[in-house]
Design a protein around this motif. Sequence first.
Motif, PDB file in Angstrom:
ATOM      1  N   ARG A 124       0.963  -1.233  -0.005  1.00  0.00           N
ATOM      2  CA  ARG A 124      -0.132   0.018   0.078  1.00  0.00           C
ATOM      3  C   ARG A 124       0.873   1.196  -0.059  1.00  0.00           C
ATOM      4  O   ARG A 124       2.135   1.197   0.759  1.00  0.00           O
ATOM      5  N   GLY A 169      -4.337   1.849   5.736  1.00  0.00           N
ATOM      6  CA  GLY A 169      -5.483   0.966   6.219  1.00  0.00           C
ATOM      7  C   GLY A 169      -4.949  -0.455   6.844  1.00  0.00           C
ATOM      8  O   GLY A 169      -5.646  -1.339   6.964  1.00  0.00           O
ATOM      9  N   LYS A 203      -7.500   9.482   4.106  1.00  0.00           N
ATOM     10  CA  LYS A 203      -8.134   8.422   3.715  1.00  0.00           C
ATOM     11  C   LYS A 203      -7.547   7.995   2.190  1.00  0.00           C
ATOM     12  O   LYS A 203      -7.287   8.822   1.280  1.00  0.00           O
ATOM     13  N   PRO A 204      -7.459   6.672   2.169  1.00  0.00           N
ATOM     14  CA  PRO A 204      -6.886   6.218   1.003  1.00  0.00           C
ATOM     15  C   PRO A 204      -7.509   6.613  -0.484  1.00  0.00           C
ATOM     16  O   PRO A 204      -7.311   7.169  -1.569  1.00  0.00           O
ATOM     17  N   VAL A 205      -8.887   6.540  -0.331  1.00  0.00           N
ATOM     18  CA  VAL A 205      -9.826   7.007  -1.551  1.00  0.00           C
ATOM     19  C   VAL A 205      -9.613   8.549  -1.952  1.00  0.00           C
ATOM     20  O   VAL A 205      -9.412   8.845  -3.141  1.00  0.00           O
ATOM     21  N   THR A 206      -9.517   9.390  -0.866  1.00  0.00           N
ATOM     22  CA  THR A 206      -9.519  10.782  -1.391  1.00  0.00           C
ATOM     23  C   THR A 206      -8.129  11.130  -2.029  1.00  0.00           C
ATOM     24  O   THR A 206      -7.878  11.693  -2.884  1.00  0.00           O
ATOM     25  N   ASP A 213      -7.379   9.313  -5.416  1.00  0.00           N
ATOM     26  CA  ASP A 213      -8.308   9.748  -6.525  1.00  0.00           C
ATOM     27  C   ASP A 213      -7.423  11.098  -7.153  1.00  0.00           C
ATOM     28  O   ASP A 213      -7.302  11.531  -8.217  1.00  0.00           O
ATOM     29  N   GLU A 218      -3.486   0.027  -6.275  1.00  0.00           N
ATOM     30  CA  GLU A 218      -4.313   0.639  -5.093  1.00  0.00           C
ATOM     31  C   GLU A 218      -5.761   1.447  -5.842  1.00  0.00           C
ATOM     32  O   GLU A 218      -6.830   1.394  -5.277  1.00  0.00           O
ATOM     33  N   ARG A 270      -8.041  -1.493  -6.044  1.00  0.00           N
ATOM     34  CA  ARG A 270      -8.645  -2.041  -4.714  1.00  0.00           C
ATOM     35  C   ARG A 270      -9.628  -1.130  -4.033  1.00  0.00           C
ATOM     36  O   ARG A 270     -10.404  -1.660  -3.563  1.00  0.00           O
ATOM     37  N   HIS A 271      -9.526  -0.004  -4.613  1.00  0.00           N
ATOM     38  CA  HIS A 271     -10.631   1.121  -3.745  1.00  0.00           C
ATOM     39  C   HIS A 271     -11.545   1.513  -4.979  1.00  0.00           C
ATOM     40  O   HIS A 271     -12.345   2.338  -4.594  1.00  0.00           O
ATOM     41  N   SER A 272     -11.693   0.639  -5.923  1.00  0.00           N
ATOM     42  CA  SER A 272     -12.764   1.031  -6.978  1.00  0.00           C
ATOM     43  C   SER A 272     -12.960   2.301  -7.727  1.00  0.00           C
ATOM     44  O   SER A 272     -13.881   2.760  -7.832  1.00  0.00           O
ATOM     45  N   LEU A 273     -11.394   2.886  -7.877  1.00  0.00           N
ATOM     46  CA  LEU A 273     -11.476   4.072  -8.633  1.00  0.00           C
ATOM     47  C   LEU A 273     -10.901   3.845  -9.936  1.00  0.00           C
ATOM     48  O   LEU A 273     -10.304   2.794 -10.255  1.00  0.00           O
TER      49      LEU A 273
END
Length: 290
Positions: free
Chosen positions: A25, A54, A78-81, A84, A115, A118-121
């Motif tokens: 990660r 995470g 947070k990873p998603v933010t 992206d 990554e 993994r986060h559906s981005l």
Amino acid sequence: MTAWHTKPMLAFDLESTGVDVERDRIVTACTALLKPTPTPPWDIDVKSRLIDPGVDIPAGATAVHGITTEFAQQHGEKPVTALDAIAGELALALTAGVPVVGMNLAYDLTLLDRELRRHSLLTVDERLGRPIAPVLDIYVLDKAVDPYRRGSRRLTDLCATYRVRIDGAHDSTFDALASARVLYRIGQRIHMPADQLRALYADRRNPDEVVEAFRGLRGLGPMDLHRRQVLWRAEQQESLADYLRGLGKDPSDVDRHWPMRPWYGSPVAQAETADRLNAVEQQLIERPRA
């Protein structure tokens, strides 16, 4: 024609929980938009991020970059933010024709790709609607122009070779900026008069070969260099595989893809993805220069 190394570039680097691009990660990331000038300071817009991955950060990784699990949890995005935003910055630059630059970018770009999945981005190539390009990788370029130089080729070594500073190793911001400085020096040497370039390599057994390797890249733009790096990386990795075979070691982990390893989501996806990427890479290689 303005030399490519004097135009904007986006330096990119990551630090992570480990070296496995499929499972590890991202912990820190840097994107730095640079507009080089003949004399410092350059115009630089740096975006540095600390990410809570995470998962626990292994002690070995912390020993490299200094980030603990507790610190990342308390202070990280947070990873998603974060992911992206990073992918958006890369896609925006590449859409504008600004090359992404860095050190051993097959690692960074592949890790980012996994990554994002993994986060559906959306991945960077999905945002672009095409493969990631142009990319300028100082690790690949340096080995192409100066293949017989002895010793290590870590980022700190390249900084010493090209006489640029690095403010601190294994920090994504310092590493990204140092990579850009090395790339700028490579660009300078490509466009340097032959006598000046030969003087830099006067202590070599083969100075003329190095000079010709640099000068052979004159007139090429970032996309031309990207296409050549696809070939050079494959050749460099095949040479590594041969070396490992000579030692009686298994070379199956040596990956020849660049600038990113294919995504193998399933056996069917593996075959389809490999065929598609090989076809795209071949088109990039064969496409005539404008």
